[in-house]
Scaffold this motif. Structure first.
Motif, short mmCIF file in Angstrom:
data_model
loop_
_atom_site.label_atom_id
_atom_site.label_comp_id
_atom_site.label_asym_id
_atom_site.label_seq_id
_atom_site.Cartn_x
_atom_site.Cartn_y
_atom_site.Cartn_z
N TYR A 1 -1.74 7.99 8.94
CA TYR A 1 -2.10 7.55 7.66
C TYR A 1 -3.36 6.96 6.50
O TYR A 1 -3.31 6.34 5.55
CB TYR A 1 -1.85 5.35 8.07
N LYS A 2 -4.77 7.39 7.99
CA LYS A 2 -5.62 7.62 7.04
C LYS A 2 -5.71 8.45 6.28
O LYS A 2 -6.46 7.87 5.47
CB LYS A 2 -6.65 7.27 8.14
N LYS B 1 0.74 -1.25 -0.18
CA LYS B 1 0.55 -0.22 -0.15
C LYS B 1 0.74 0.90 0.01
O LYS B 1 2.20 1.24 0.52
CB LYS B 1 -1.18 0.02 1.40
N ASN C 1 -3.80 5.83 0.61
CA ASN C 1 -4.85 5.11 -0.07
C ASN C 1 -4.87 4.36 -1.45
O ASN C 1 -5.48 4.25 -1.67
CB ASN C 1 -5.36 6.26 0.05
N ARG D 1 -5.86 -20.24 4.87
CA ARG D 1 -5.12 -19.69 5.44
C ARG D 1 -4.65 -19.08 3.82
O ARG D 1 -4.31 -19.41 3.25
CB ARG D 1 -3.79 -20.94 6.43
N TRP E 1 -7.12 -9.20 -5.77
CA TRP E 1 -6.80 -8.22 -5.14
C TRP E 1 -7.17 -6.52 -5.91
O TRP E 1 -7.90 -7.00 -6.93
CB TRP E 1 -5.12 -8.12 -4.60
N MET E 2 -7.04 -6.41 -5.15
CA MET E 2 -7.28 -4.86 -6.38
C MET E 2 -6.91 -4.49 -6.83
O MET E 2 -5.14 -4.68 -6.64
CB MET E 2 -7.01 -3.38 -5.06
N ASP F 1 -1.25 -19.14 4.09
CA ASP F 1 0.62 -19.76 3.44
C ASP F 1 0.31 -19.84 2.11
O ASP F 1 -0.90 -20.37 1.76
CB ASP F 1 0.46 -20.98 4.54
N TYR G 1 2.32 -5.90 3.90
CA TYR G 1 0.69 -7.00 4.84
C TYR G 1 2.01 -7.97 5.27
O TYR G 1 3.36 -8.29 4.54
CB TYR G 1 0.16 -7.41 3.25
N GLU H 1 -4.80 -14.08 9.22
CA GLU H 1 -5.06 -12.69 9.53
C GLU H 1 -4.17 -11.39 8.25
O GLU H 1 -2.94 -12.62 8.93
CB GLU H 1 -5.33 -12.49 10.92
N VAL H 2 -4.88 -10.39 8.25
CA VAL H 2 -3.59 -9.63 7.87
C VAL H 2 -3.73 -8.77 7.89
O VAL H 2 -4.64 -7.99 8.45
CB VAL H 2 -4.14 -9.47 6.23
N PHE H 3 -2.24 -8.21 8.58
CA PHE H 3 -1.97 -7.19 8.36
C PHE H 3 -0.88 -5.30 7.92
O PHE H 3 -0.35 -6.30 6.90
CB PHE H 3 -1.31 -6.95 10.68
N ILE H 4 -0.95 -4.53 7.80
CA ILE H 4 -0.58 -3.71 7.24
C ILE H 4 0.07 -2.59 7.59
O ILE H 4 0.08 -2.46 9.57
CB ILE H 4 -1.17 -2.75 5.81
N PRO I 1 -2.85 -2.74 -8.91
CA PRO I 1 -2.44 -1.49 -9.11
C PRO I 1 -2.03 -0.73 -8.71
O PRO I 1 -2.74 -0.12 -9.88
CB PRO I 1 -0.79 -2.94 -8.47
N TYR J 1 -3.21 1.15 -3.63
CA TYR J 1 -2.81 -0.34 -3.44
C TYR J 1 -1.25 -0.05 -4.35
O TYR J 1 -1.91 0.45 -6.20
CB TYR J 1 -3.48 -0.58 -4.09
#
Lengths: 639, 409, 225
Positions: B107-108, B96, B112, B270, B209-210, B272, B175, B183-186, B212, B114
């Motif tokens: 960040y918000k 991102k 914005n 998952r 995904w979105m 992975d 990510y 679960e995924v975090f950024i 790019p 991808y």
């Protein structure tokens, strides 16, 4: 009897020569048997090789133009642009019906049918249900839901699972300028959760907002693809006025609630009807493969037998196996998209009513299929939806013309046909298609690489035949040579026998006995030897190194060794390389697709053929001798 | 009369037998040539198979449901890139972006966009060469480098007033998958300046995904991870199999060394990226059929050659046997052993040679058999045919001429 | 004595691919039982041809040849050779792969005589031609020319006919064996009442005959009666 016995005695008294003649004939028969078996085996294997390949064509109506569609994303505070195809008039699939097309199956512009879920489990245990609800709610304060705003739930007309929390967050996520909501008004809205602007930061701890879904609307079409006129407008958030539910609009909302009761949001039970599974790209490309049972037979397609193919996870979830019965109640058809791509169809018909079941029956599960990874990217439409069931088109006995929820132009994932393999077939089709003069329909052929191999295949097939023919001709020459040698030496003998008063018939018997014995013994030995050697050679094919089918598409993975799962679990917890259980996995050998057994009948035919020809040739020679008077034979015999 | 004239006279005297001899020889030679040609053609078809049926492979989640947005460990990425059995590996890593420099708390408003790190464009449907306009002198190969360059979405460039060739500062987030794999975090990655070397249209993008908006070279992103001390994960990967005939070795390597697993459809979902699918079903079935045919032909070959050898030998031997009296007569008339041998042997050799030449020419013109095969087949046939003759003639030498001549029957 | 064989204006033309040859020209003669007839002449005079016609190995091109009044053209010549006429040749023409005993038994087996009986009779015939028992199981290739010819005569006797035709029977024999054969032939004629017809250019054989015909250029004439 005398002549036969005497003849046999004489044969046995020249053992070496007799043996040589026997060997010559035996080897000749072996040659023909080898050629025959080779031809048969190679030919059969090449036929099976050909069957690996299937040629299909997908049909796509080309758009008149492509427009950029801007979609607002509230979390990004900006637009994202997507290309949207704009089509002119829908081209009927009847343009594909023309003389000489040579279809093996299709063309079909197929629909998927949405079936009533009934009691079937449509999602895995670990999957949560998307909360969808139809509620009456009011904002806590006047606001514009351009971002998450709090609303008070006043009444729940429908919800996937109980609404325990109020207020909830609402965000009109994909509308740049949403309408103003007033605290003193009550609004009717269909909502779904799953959106959040915070999930990247907070993950599962983030607060989820609800975004509006479309209200009652209709996309119902007729059999020609024309949208039916409807009063339904599809408003997203509607202001609730007194007596609203007595209005047509209000009734439509209530009907929508009932439909949600029948089928929850994002839970679908699509049933795709097809004339040929090869026309489904996922099956064609072996992304989807048979895990248990059988695929549909020609008879199933033709007769419209009530058999079905179900996905492995669906079967496991519902405790179903091959042979079990699956009750299918089909409600509406979608001709615009495949099950994975669509949606897009409305839940209600043009009159604002729920689509009634038009076809209901029990289907026997003939096969269970599983889905691997797609080979390449293509439109999502080519992928399969997770609960997608397949049935033969002809098994649907009732018309769906009053239950078409969506219709659209032909797309590659809805329209396809199959033609014979080969570049000639494809070129012929292309030529005929061009002659139809249809400009805005594109056909793409897929042949799995056959055209690149067909030249070689033809050549191999021809070679096998030529080899056999040459072997047979050689055998003919050798037999003639054999008879010539054998009979030439016997001219004097014939003359003496005739001189002693033997009749022509007796002379024939005398001479042919020897040839018959050698021919019979030689043919039998040759056929036996040929069969044994051919069999050994064919059996040697078993020793051909097979390819490891680990990781292969199309391989059955349902019954995986437990150690694989353990290893997967151990692997996932590690940062680097080696797993806890350091075992070398064993390769899984592929199942042989070619034949390795010879047919004894081929050797019998070859042996019998040579034997009969030998007798015939010998007869011709002997009769030739007997036409001459003994006097002439005697004088010739001296030469 | 010279030997040659005598041979010619004998051949024409035993016209019928001579023709038969030649025909048998022609067909024996033809069989050998056609057989060898058949084996060769089948082997050629086998060799062409990789070109006709290229084999690709793709990394997925263990249950096969996801092809993108995976967490593919770096050692697996490198394992594929370094494998001698792999060509054209394509990897991506999702990111991102935000423009300029900003803090985590900011960040918000900023994060914005991808993006993707890629080493080639061929991975993603709807994002190919046609959708990208490169700066002059730059092409797709820039993605294989670790240069600090980027491709940017045209609408975004327009909104930001950017052009190809401009430098732009981007703050990148990556990510991170939770250890449980579900679960995924950024997380923040790096802030750096990149040169815009190409613009792209992503309206047809069909990835999971979105689409790019910014694309960076894959290794450039990897280096950013390394510079920050962060464990690197790619989010999608695919490759072509260099030599499908080495599939077994590739699979053993992927399983034992790179530690991929086959897809297990009943596995829990998952992130992975530890499963691999190789699209080799059609290739395997085709190759195994052809290999089976080749093996069959190879195994039958010695048997066939033996039969033909014996037939050639027997034909010449038996044929000559019937000329014992002729030989005895020649000897009785004063022809020496050598000359008698030469006459009869020469006659057979002439017939055999005629057969070889005719058969070889027929094979050459009809089936385009290779010269090596023609020569070998002819030599084999000649050898065996003449061997039969020689053995028969040697047996003649042992005979008593007188006995043969006085033997009335 | 009744005429066994009668030839009236018999002519025979050899037809090959390249030429026609008149081997016999209007030959007329007769043969009776109990006599030895010699047909003499140079090589190529047609005597062997005439003998072959008498043996029913072919039919005259012109004229009639009767056996006991029956035209040979209308006869089953195979049955004639099997049951009534036997031929012996200069080159003996025994079956090389059958023993002496088997050669002699052969015609009897063709006549469906039981093997045992055929063997007994064959032994008898072989005794009559003075062939030692030690030779019975030998192949023709292992005995002398004279012995082979005696076996051929024994075979002819075994056929049990009334006519014996001999084509240069002593051509390959020494004088001693020659005499033996001539004596046997005379014995067959005088004692067993065969009509023995011998083609020969041997003076000694002709001298032993009762009647001598001469053949010259296809024409037959009586030399001595």
């Amino acid at each position: 009897m005398t002549t036969i016995r005497s003849s046999l005695v004489r044969l046995l008294r020249t053992p070496v020569k007799t043996a040589f003649f026997f060997l010559l004939l035996a080897f000749t028969v072996s040659l023909v048997c080898a050629g025959g078996n080779l031809w048969k085996l190679c030919g059969d294997n090449l036929e099976r090789f050909e069957k690996i390949f299937t040629t299909i064509g997908t049909v796509e109506q080309t758009p008149e133009r492509t427009e950029q569609e801007a979609v607002w994303f509230a979390d990004e505070m900006g637009y994202r642009y997507f290309n949207r195809s704009v089509y002119g008039d829908i081209v009927s699939d009847s343009v594909l019906d023309f003389e000489g097309a040579g279809y093996l199956s299709g063309p079909e512009h197929r629909a998927y049918y949405e079936a009533l879920p009934q009691d079937y489990e449509l999602k895995e245990d670990y999957e949560g249900m998307t909360q969808a609800m139809i509620i009456e709610a009011s904002p806590l304060e006047d606001c514009i839901p351009a971002g998450p705003v709090k609303i008070e739930v006043k009444r729940v007309l429908y919800s996937a699972y109980p609404v325990n929390v109020s207020p909830i967050y609402l965000c009109d996520h994909n509308t740049e300028h949403p309408q103003m909501l007033y605290a003193d008004k009550t609004y009717l809205m269909a909502l779904a959760d799953g959106w959040t602007h915070d999930w990247e930061e907070k993950g599962s701890a983030a607060i989820f907002e609800y975004a509006p879904l479309e209200g009652p609307y209709s996309t119902q079409a007729d059999a020609d693809g024309n949208r039916l006129p409807t009063a339904l407008t599809g408003n997203w958030i509607e202001e609730l006025t007194p007596g609203f539910y007595e209005t047509e609009r209000g009734k439509a909302w209530l009907t929508l609630c009932r439909d949600y009761e029948l089928r929850a949001l994002y839970e679908s039970f699509p049933v795709t009807a097809t004339q040929d599974l090869n026309l489904i790209m996922a099956f064609y490309r072996k992304q989807a493969y048979l895990a248990e049972g059988e695929l549909f037979s020609e008879e199933d397609y033709r007769q419209g037998n009530r058999v079905c193919l179900v996905p492995a996870r669906f079967a496991k979830r519902n405790g179903l196996t091959v042979g079990d019965s699956l009750h299918l109640a089909l409600r509406y058809a979608n001709y615009a998209a495949s099950a994975n791509r669509g949606g897009g169809e409305s839940r209600l018909n043009a009159e604002g009513e729920i689509y009634q079941v038009f076809e209901e029956s029990d289907y026997v599960i003939k096969g269970i299929y599983d889905v691997g990874v797609a080979s390449d990217e293509g439109d999502w439409g080519y992928l399969l939806e997770r609960n997608e069931v397949f049935i033969p088109t002809a098994s649907i006995k009732n018309s769906d013309e009053n239950n078409i929820a969506a219709y659209g132009p032909m797309k590659g994932y809805t329209t396809a046909f199959r033609i014979p393999n080969g570049s000639e077939s494809i070129e012929n089709y292309k030529a005929l298609w061009e002659a139809q003069g249809v400009d805005n329909v594109e056909i793409t052929f897929y042949d799995g690489g056959y055209t690149r191999l067909e030249g070689g295949l033809k050549s191999m097939r021809n070679m096998s035949l030529i080899l056999l023919a040459t072997g047979i001709v050689s055998a003919v020459c050798i037999v003639i040579f054999f008879c010539h040698l054998f009979i030439t030496k016997q001219k004097k003998r014939t003359a003496i026998e005739r001189g002693l008063g033997m009749t022509k018939g007796q002379c024939v018997r005398s001479l042919l006995t020897g040839i018959l014995v050698i021919a019979l013994a030689g043919s039998a030995a040759g056929a036996f030897g040929g069969q044994v050697f051919a069999g050994r050679a064919a059996a040697g094919m078993e020793e051909t190194e097979l390819f490891d089918t680990r990781f292969s598409n199309g391989a059955v993975q349902l019954e995986q060794e437990r150690e694989e799962s353990d290893r997967a679990g151990a692997d996932a917890g590690e940062e680097s390389g080696s797993a806890g259980a350091d075992e070398t996995g064993e390769a899984a050998a592929s199942e042989r697709v070619y034949l390795t057994e010879t047919d004894w009948r081929m050797s019998a035919v070859c042996g019998g053929g040579v034997f009969l020809f030998t007798i015939a040739a010998a007869m011709a020679g002997v009769c030739g001798n007997l036409k001459r008077e003994p006097l002439a034979l005697l004088s010739e015999a001296g030469k | 009369m010279t030997v040659i004239r005598l041979i010619g006279r004998n051949v024409s005297r035993h016209k019928y037998k001579s023709i038969l001899h030649i025909l048998i020889g022609v067909f024996i030679v033809l069989i050998l040539d056609i057989y060898a040609g058949n084996m060769e053609r089948t082997e050629q078809e086998l060799a062409r198979l990789p070109e006709a049926l290229p084999v690709s492979a793709r990394i997925s989640s263990l249950n096969g449901s996801m092809r993108e947005c995976l967490a593919i460990r770096e050692d697996r990425v490198m394992g594929i890139r370094e494998s001698e059995y792999v060509k054209d590996p394509v990897f991506t890593v999702r990111l991102k972006f935000g423009f300029g420099e900003f803090t985590l708390e900011e960040y918000k408003e900023n994060l914005n966009h991808y993006g993707r790190g890629m080493n080639a464009l061929s991975d993603v449907f709807g994002l190919g060469r046609e959708q990208i306009t490169f700066l002059e002198g730059v092409d797709e190969s820039v993605l294989e480098t670790s240069q600090k360059v980027c491709l940017m979405e045209e609408a975004l460039m327009e909104a930001r007033g950017l052009r190809r060739g401009d430098d732009v500062m981007l703050t990148t987030y990556y990510y991170r998958c939770a250890p449980e794999g579900s679960e995924v975090f950024i997380e923040p990655l790096v802030t750096d300046t990149y040169r815009i070397v190409g613009s792209m249209l992503t309206g047809d993008y069909r990835g999971e995904w979105m689409p790019p908006e910014v694309i960076l070279p894959f290794d450039c992103v990897r280096e950013a991870y390394r510079s920050q001390g962060i464990a690197f994960f790619a989010d999608s990967g695919s490759f072509m199999v260099k030599d499908p005939f080495q599939l077994n070795a590739l699979k053993a390597q992927m399983y034992n060394e790179v530690r991929f697993l086959p897809v297990i459809t009943r596995a829990l979902p998952r992130y992975d990226g530890n499963a691999l699918t190789i699209m080799d079903e059609a290739f395997i079935r085709s190759a195994e059929t052809l290999l089976g045919n080749i093996e069959l032909l190879r195994r039958m070959f010695p048997f066939l050659v033996s039969i033909l050898i014996f037939i050639g030998y027997l034909c010449s031997y038996l044929s000559l046997q019937s000329r014992q009296e002729e030989y005895a007569l020649m000897r009785s008339l004063g022809t020496g052993r050598g000359r008698s041998f030469l006459l009869l042997f020469g006659e057979t050799a002439f017939l055999a040679a005629a057969a070889c030449v005719s058969g070889s020419f027929a094979a050459l013109f009809l089936f385009r058999t290779k010269a090596v095969v023609l020569v070998l087949s002819a030599a084999l046939f000649l050898l065996t045919f003449l061997l039969g003759t020689a053995v028969a003639l040697i047996a003649f030498h042992r005979l008593s001429v007188m006995q043969v001549l006085t033997r009335k029957d | 004595m009744e005429k066994m064989i009668e030839a009236v204006n018999v002519s025979y033309i050899y037809q090959t691919k390249y030429q026609k040859t008149k081997a016999l020209s209007e030959v007329s003669c007769s043969f009776e039982r109990g006599k030895v007839y010699a047909i003499t002449g140079k090589s190529g005079s047609g005597k062997s041809t005439f003998l072959s016609l008498l043996a029913g190995l072919d039919v005259p091109t012109e004229g009639t040849l009767s056996i006991e009044g029956q035209d040979i053209r209308k006869m089953d010549r195979d049955a004639y050779r099997l049951n009534r006429a036997s031929v012996i040749y200069q080159a003996f023409h025994l079956f090389p792969l059958l023993t002496v005993m088997e050669n002699v038994m052969f015609p009897m087996e063709l006549q469906h005589v039981a093997r045992k009986e055929a063997k007994v009779r064959a032994q008898e015939y072989l005794k009559q031609v003075d062939l030692p028992e030690t030779l019975y199981k030998k192949m023709p290739g292992m005995i002398s020319g004279g012995e082979q010819q005696r076996v051929a005569i024994a075979r002819a006797m075994a056929a049990g006919g009334e006519i014996l035709l001999a084509d240069e029977p002593t051509g390959n024999l020494d004088s001693q064996n020659e005499q033996v054969i001539v004596d046997l032939l005379c014995k067959l004629a005088h004692e067993k009442k065969y009509a023995v017809i011998v083609v020969t250019h041997n003076e000694a054989v002709a001298a032993a005959a009762d009647v001598v015909y001469g053949m010259k250029d296809g024409e037959l004439s009586v030399v001595r009666e």
